[in-house]
Design a protein around this motif. Structure first.
Motif, PDB file in Angstrom:
ATOM      1  N   ILE A  67       0.842  -1.200   0.000  1.00 23.17           N
ATOM      2  CA  ILE A  67       0.000   0.000   0.000  1.00 23.17           C
ATOM      3  C   ILE A  67       0.875   1.247   0.000  1.00 23.17           C
ATOM      4  CG2 ILE A  67      -1.760   1.308   1.250  1.00 23.17           C
ATOM      5  CD1 ILE A  67      -2.685  -1.333   2.498  1.00 23.17           C
ATOM      6  N   ALA A  68       1.908   1.232   0.852  1.00 17.98           N
ATOM      7  CA  ALA A  68       2.792   2.388   0.957  1.00 17.98           C
ATOM      8  C   ALA A  68       3.540   2.656  -0.351  1.00 17.98           C
ATOM      9  CB  ALA A  68       3.789   2.171   2.096  1.00 17.98           C
ATOM     10  N   LYS A  69       3.871   1.586  -1.044  1.00 18.99           N
ATOM     11  CA  LYS A  69       4.643   1.714  -2.280  1.00 18.99           C
ATOM     12  C   LYS A  69       3.786   2.147  -3.463  1.00 18.99           C
ATOM     13  CE  LYS A  69       7.946  -0.922  -5.115  1.00 18.99           C
ATOM     14  NZ  LYS A  69       8.586  -2.248  -5.316  1.00 18.99           N
ATOM     15  N   SER A  70       2.481   1.942  -3.355  1.00 20.64           N
ATOM     16  CA  SER A  70       1.595   2.248  -4.475  1.00 20.64           C
ATOM     17  C   SER A  70       1.700   3.706  -4.882  1.00 20.64           C
ATOM     18  CB  SER A  70       0.145   1.924  -4.099  1.00 20.64           C
ATOM     19  OG  SER A  70      -0.733   2.304  -5.142  1.00 20.64           O
ATOM     20  N   ASP A  71       1.847   3.936  -6.167  1.00 18.53           N
ATOM     21  CA  ASP A  71       1.951   5.299  -6.687  1.00 18.53           C
ATOM     22  C   ASP A  71       0.922   5.524  -7.792  1.00 18.53           C
ATOM     23  OD1 ASP A  71       3.057   7.845  -6.749  1.00 18.53           O
ATOM     24  OD2 ASP A  71       4.397   7.336  -8.392  1.00 18.53           O
ATOM     25  N   THR A  72      -0.219   4.888  -7.649  1.00 25.56           N
ATOM     26  CA  THR A  72      -1.274   5.046  -8.649  1.00 25.56           C
ATOM     27  C   THR A  72      -1.802   6.472  -8.634  1.00 25.56           C
ATOM     28  OG1 THR A  72      -1.921   2.730  -8.448  1.00 25.56           O
ATOM     29  CG2 THR A  72      -3.559   4.254  -9.365  1.00 25.56           C
ATOM     30  N   GLN A  73      -1.747   7.129  -9.764  1.00 29.67           N
ATOM     31  CA  GLN A  73      -2.170   8.523  -9.876  1.00 29.67           C
ATOM     32  C   GLN A  73      -3.410   8.690 -10.744  1.00 29.67           C
ATOM     33  OE1 GLN A  73      -0.433  11.345  -8.395  1.00 29.67           O
ATOM     34  NE2 GLN A  73       0.410   9.649  -7.217  1.00 29.67           N
ATOM     35  N   GLN A  74      -3.810   7.636 -11.441  1.00 26.00           N
ATOM     36  CA  GLN A  74      -4.928   7.756 -12.375  1.00 26.00           C
ATOM     37  C   GLN A  74      -5.906   6.608 -12.175  1.00 26.00           C
ATOM     38  OE1 GLN A  74      -2.468   7.595 -15.838  1.00 26.00           O
ATOM     39  NE2 GLN A  74      -2.253   9.824 -15.984  1.00 26.00           N
ATOM     40  N   LEU A  75      -7.181   6.958 -12.105  1.00 26.06           N
ATOM     41  CA  LEU A  75      -8.222   5.937 -12.023  1.00 26.06           C
ATOM     42  C   LEU A  75      -9.577   6.583 -12.260  1.00 26.06           C
ATOM     43  CD1 LEU A  75     -10.020   6.202  -9.160  1.00 26.06           C
ATOM     44  CD2 LEU A  75      -7.915   5.353  -8.172  1.00 26.06           C
ATOM     45  N   SER A  76     -10.549   5.738 -12.562  1.00 28.07           N
ATOM     46  CA  SER A  76     -11.939   6.185 -12.671  1.00 28.07           C
ATOM     47  C   SER A  76     -12.816   4.987 -12.316  1.00 28.07           C
ATOM     48  CB  SER A  76     -12.254   6.684 -14.085  1.00 28.07           C
ATOM     49  OG  SER A  76     -12.040   5.662 -15.047  1.00 28.07           O
ATOM     50  N   GLY A  77     -14.016   5.266 -11.844  1.00 28.68           N
ATOM     51  CA  GLY A  77     -14.891   4.160 -11.501  1.00 28.68           C
ATOM     52  C   GLY A  77     -16.117   4.601 -10.736  1.00 28.68           C
ATOM     53  N   THR A  78     -16.851   3.607 -10.267  1.00 27.17           N
ATOM     54  CA  THR A  78     -18.075   3.839  -9.506  1.00 27.17           C
ATOM     55  C   THR A  78     -17.893   3.281  -8.108  1.00 27.17           C
ATOM     56  OG1 THR A  78     -19.415   3.648 -11.514  1.00 27.17           O
ATOM     57  CG2 THR A  78     -20.560   3.420  -9.408  1.00 27.17           C
ATOM     58  N   VAL A  79     -18.290   4.059  -7.124  1.00 27.19           N
ATOM     59  CA  VAL A  79     -18.154   3.676  -5.723  1.00 27.19           C
ATOM     60  C   VAL A  79     -19.534   3.637  -5.078  1.00 27.19           C
ATOM     61  CG1 VAL A  79     -17.232   4.358  -3.468  1.00 27.19           C
ATOM     62  CG2 VAL A  79     -15.855   4.684  -5.535  1.00 27.19           C
ATOM     63  N   ARG A  80     -19.770   2.611  -4.293  1.00 30.17           N
ATOM     64  CA  ARG A  80     -21.019   2.500  -3.538  1.00 30.17           C
ATOM     65  C   ARG A  80     -20.694   2.630  -2.056  1.00 30.17           C
ATOM     66  NH1 ARG A  80     -26.370   3.422  -4.129  1.00 30.17           N
ATOM     67  NH2 ARG A  80     -27.648   2.006  -2.848  1.00 30.17           N
ATOM     68  N   ILE A  81     -21.345   3.570  -1.375  1.00 34.55           N
ATOM     69  CA  ILE A  81     -21.113   3.802   0.046  1.00 34.55           C
ATOM     70  C   ILE A  81     -22.410   3.599   0.810  1.00 34.55           C
ATOM     71  CG2 ILE A  81     -20.502   5.491   1.805  1.00 34.55           C
ATOM     72  CD1 ILE A  81     -18.626   6.801  -0.099  1.00 34.55           C
ATOM     73  N   THR A  82     -22.358   2.765   1.828  1.00 40.33           N
ATOM     74  CA  THR A  82     -23.503   2.562   2.716  1.00 40.33           C
ATOM     75  C   THR A  82     -23.050   2.850   4.142  1.00 40.33           C
ATOM     76  OG1 THR A  82     -24.391   0.833   1.270  1.00 40.33           O
ATOM     77  CG2 THR A  82     -25.248   0.936   3.510  1.00 40.33           C
ATOM     78  N   THR A  83     -23.749   3.755   4.801  1.00 35.30           N
ATOM     79  CA  THR A  83     -23.386   4.164   6.153  1.00 35.30           C
ATOM     80  C   THR A  83     -24.562   3.962   7.099  1.00 35.30           C
ATOM     81  OG1 THR A  83     -21.958   5.871   5.187  1.00 35.30           O
ATOM     82  CG2 THR A  83     -22.379   6.013   7.546  1.00 35.30           C
ATOM     83  N   ASP A  84     -24.322   3.251   8.187  1.00 31.07           N
ATOM     84  CA  ASP A  84     -25.351   3.019   9.196  1.00 31.07           C
ATOM     85  C   ASP A  84     -24.723   3.185  10.573  1.00 31.07           C
ATOM     86  OD1 ASP A  84     -27.428   2.257  10.792  1.00 31.07           O
ATOM     87  OD2 ASP A  84     -27.494   0.169  10.129  1.00 31.07           O
ATOM     88  N   LEU A  85     -24.650   4.431  11.018  1.00 32.87           N
ATOM     89  CA  LEU A  85     -24.031   4.739  12.303  1.00 32.87           C
ATOM     90  C   LEU A  85     -25.043   4.749  13.436  1.00 32.87           C
ATOM     91  CD1 LEU A  85     -21.663   7.634  11.165  1.00 32.87           C
ATOM     92  CD2 LEU A  85     -21.120   5.210  11.425  1.00 32.87           C
ATOM     93  N   GLY A  86     -26.314   4.464  13.101  1.00 36.63           N
ATOM     94  CA  GLY A  86     -27.336   4.531  14.120  1.00 36.63           C
ATOM     95  C   GLY A  86     -27.859   5.929  14.312  1.00 36.63           C
ATOM     96  N   LEU A  87     -27.610   6.798  13.317  1.00 38.32           N
ATOM     97  CA  LEU A  87     -28.081   8.171  13.357  1.00 38.32           C
ATOM     98  C   LEU A  87     -29.254   8.326  12.403  1.00 38.32           C
ATOM     99  CD1 LEU A  87     -24.631   9.974  13.057  1.00 38.32           C
ATOM    100  CD2 LEU A  87     -26.000   9.763  15.136  1.00 38.32           C
ATOM    101  N   PRO A  88     -30.132   9.323  12.641  1.00 40.07           N
ATOM    102  CA  PRO A  88     -31.201   9.583  11.678  1.00 40.07           C
ATOM    103  C   PRO A  88     -30.612  10.134  10.398  1.00 40.07           C
ATOM    104  CG  PRO A  88     -31.136  11.307  13.336  1.00 40.07           C
ATOM    105  CD  PRO A  88     -30.184  10.218  13.803  1.00 40.07           C
ATOM    106  N   SER A  89     -31.315   9.991   9.284  1.00 41.38           N
ATOM    107  CA  SER A  89     -30.845  10.538   8.020  1.00 41.38           C
ATOM    108  C   SER A  89     -30.649  12.031   8.158  1.00 41.38           C
ATOM    109  CB  SER A  89     -31.850  10.250   6.903  1.00 41.38           C
ATOM    110  OG  SER A  89     -31.967   8.866   6.695  1.00 41.38           O
TER     111      SER A  89
END
Length: 422
Positions: A67-89
């Motif tokens: 991970i430390a050695k990674s030098d990736t500078q270019q990328l594109s894509g789709t990310v899905r984030i789901t968060t459930d902290l027990g808080l109201p929307s």
């Protein structure tokens, strides 16, 4: 089950000797769950694949070094984030901050100051619920992030010295100059490394990360996975401290280039992940140049973000935002690692209580106390009494004298901290 190993945390180190691109250390041990979550969400990560590819064996130290050695500078894509902290929307207007006002659903009065397009407003929405993001990166000077909703889309585009934020729902665009600190860093040692590690190799950084973990954290490699069609190793981080509310953090790391592809934080209480964020599709090819070009659509309201920010700061008199905190004893942190607790000393009066006597038991104060008692658990100790307000990860104790103890720890740990302070 993974074994407890003398290791802990993390984030991400920069490339030590040869890379001329900056690499901030991404694996910071959990001083606060929020810090870990924010940093890793910034990197990426949710559901994205299946299967367990057959990959060469790798140790936790070797994977951290990758991970430390990674030098990736270019990328594109789709990310899905789901968060459930027990808080109201959270409503979209929260977090407009320096731009003022609440998020507008249209271009009316609420949109005049650009609040509906302010990044703070939209990014706060990621703290609750499920969201789809499209991301593109081409080095430190070109990034694009789009939050895709059913009825509208919100985008932040950074291209050189320019930053645009556009909310299609209100047809409002916010334009600002990129802060000097956010423009590309070229050459020199990696940024943000601890003193003495400026010229460290990725292997040195990995060893230091495991050493820093000490006896508070277990760091292991627990199998492999297929994420967004990519082969990945699974790095598992678990607190050894029983009072922590964090069960585990699982980071899926691209086997080829060391880029974190998915991040899952599971509470100690079990159930669904509190934070699950990751690529569903990813491409490490250079994004098309037009990806980072932005021109406000015809008829869009364009707001000068720099002027709005300066105006907001000018309207706030020096010290005004701190007047309500006069008399507070400041913030201190006690504990170690995952069980660190932040304390804000009170000024002598806490929240109203349903059990108040005399005049305080009547009217608005008494009603407020009853409402708050229904939300928090009443606790007592040698410190006196107070209420504990809980989420799936972070708990907070407010004592009757207004002192607040907060951390990713269980209720008893907060009570013990309050008792120890007396």
């Amino acid at each position: 089950m993974s074994r407890n190993e003398p290791a802990e945390v993390i984030g991400d180190g920069g490339e030590g000797r040869s890379s001329k691109r900056r690499k901030a250390v991404r694996y910071a041990v959990p001083v606060a769950v929020a810090g870990v979550a924010a940093a890793t969400i910034g990197l990426v990560p949710a559901f994205a694949g299946s299967g367990s590819p057959d990959l060469p064996k790798i140790s936790a130290e070797e994977l951290i070094a990758k991970i430390a050695k990674s030098d990736t500078q270019q990328l594109s894509g789709t990310v899905r984030i789901t968060t459930d902290l027990g808080l109201p929307s959270l409503p979209g207007g929260i977090g407009a901050g320096g731009f003022g006002g609440e998020q507008g659903k249209g271009g009316g009065e609420q949109g005049k100051d650009g609040a509906s397009a302010a990044p703070q407003s939209k990014l706060m929405e990621l703290a609750s619920g499920a969201h789809t993001l499209r991301v593109a990166v081409d080095g430190p000077d070109k990034q694009r992030l789009s939050i895709v909703d059913k009825a509208a889309e919100y985008s932040i585009v950074h291209n050189g010295g320019e930053v645009w934020a556009y909310d299609s729902g209100s047809n409002t665009a916010l334009h600002s100059k990129a802060p000097q600190g956010e423009r590309g860093h070229q050459g020199g040692a990696p940024q943000g490394l601890p003193k003495g590690l400026e010229q460290a190799t990725p292997q040195d950084l990995a060893k230091e990360a495991l050493k820093t973990a000490g006896d508070t954290t277990s760091v292991t490699v627990d199998g492999t996975a297929k994420i967004a069609g990519r082969d990945a190793y699974q790095l598992v981080i678990k607190p050894k401290q029983s009072a922590s509310t964090v069960g585990s953090i699982r980071i899926s790391v691209d086997a080829a280039n060391g880029v974190p592809l998915k991040f899952t934080l599971t509470p100690k209480s079990g159930g669904a992940a509190a934070i699950d964020a990751g690529f569903t599709t990813v491409d490490f090819a250079k994004p098309e140049a037009h990806t980072f070009a932005f021109t406000p659509p015809k008829g869009a309201q364009v707001v000068d973000g720099d002027k709005e920010r300066a105006k907001a700061h000018k309207e706030v008199k020096p010290g005004q935002d701190l007047k309500d905190f006069k008399g507070l004893g400041g913030l201190t942190v006690s504990g170690k690692g995952w069980t660190s607790i932040a304390t804000i000393k009170g000024a002598g009066s806490g929240l109203p209580s349903a059990g108040a006597k005399g005049a305080d038991a009547k009217g608005a104060a008494g009603d407020a106390g009853k409402f708050l008692d229904s939300l928090g658990d009443k606790v007592t100790g040698s410190f006196g009494s107070g209420r504990v307000f809980s989420t799936r990860l972070v708990n907070a104790l407010m004592t009757d004298d207004g002192t607040v103890y907060v951390g990713a720890v269980d209720k008893q740990a907060l009570v013990d901290a309050a008792n120890a302070a007396k």
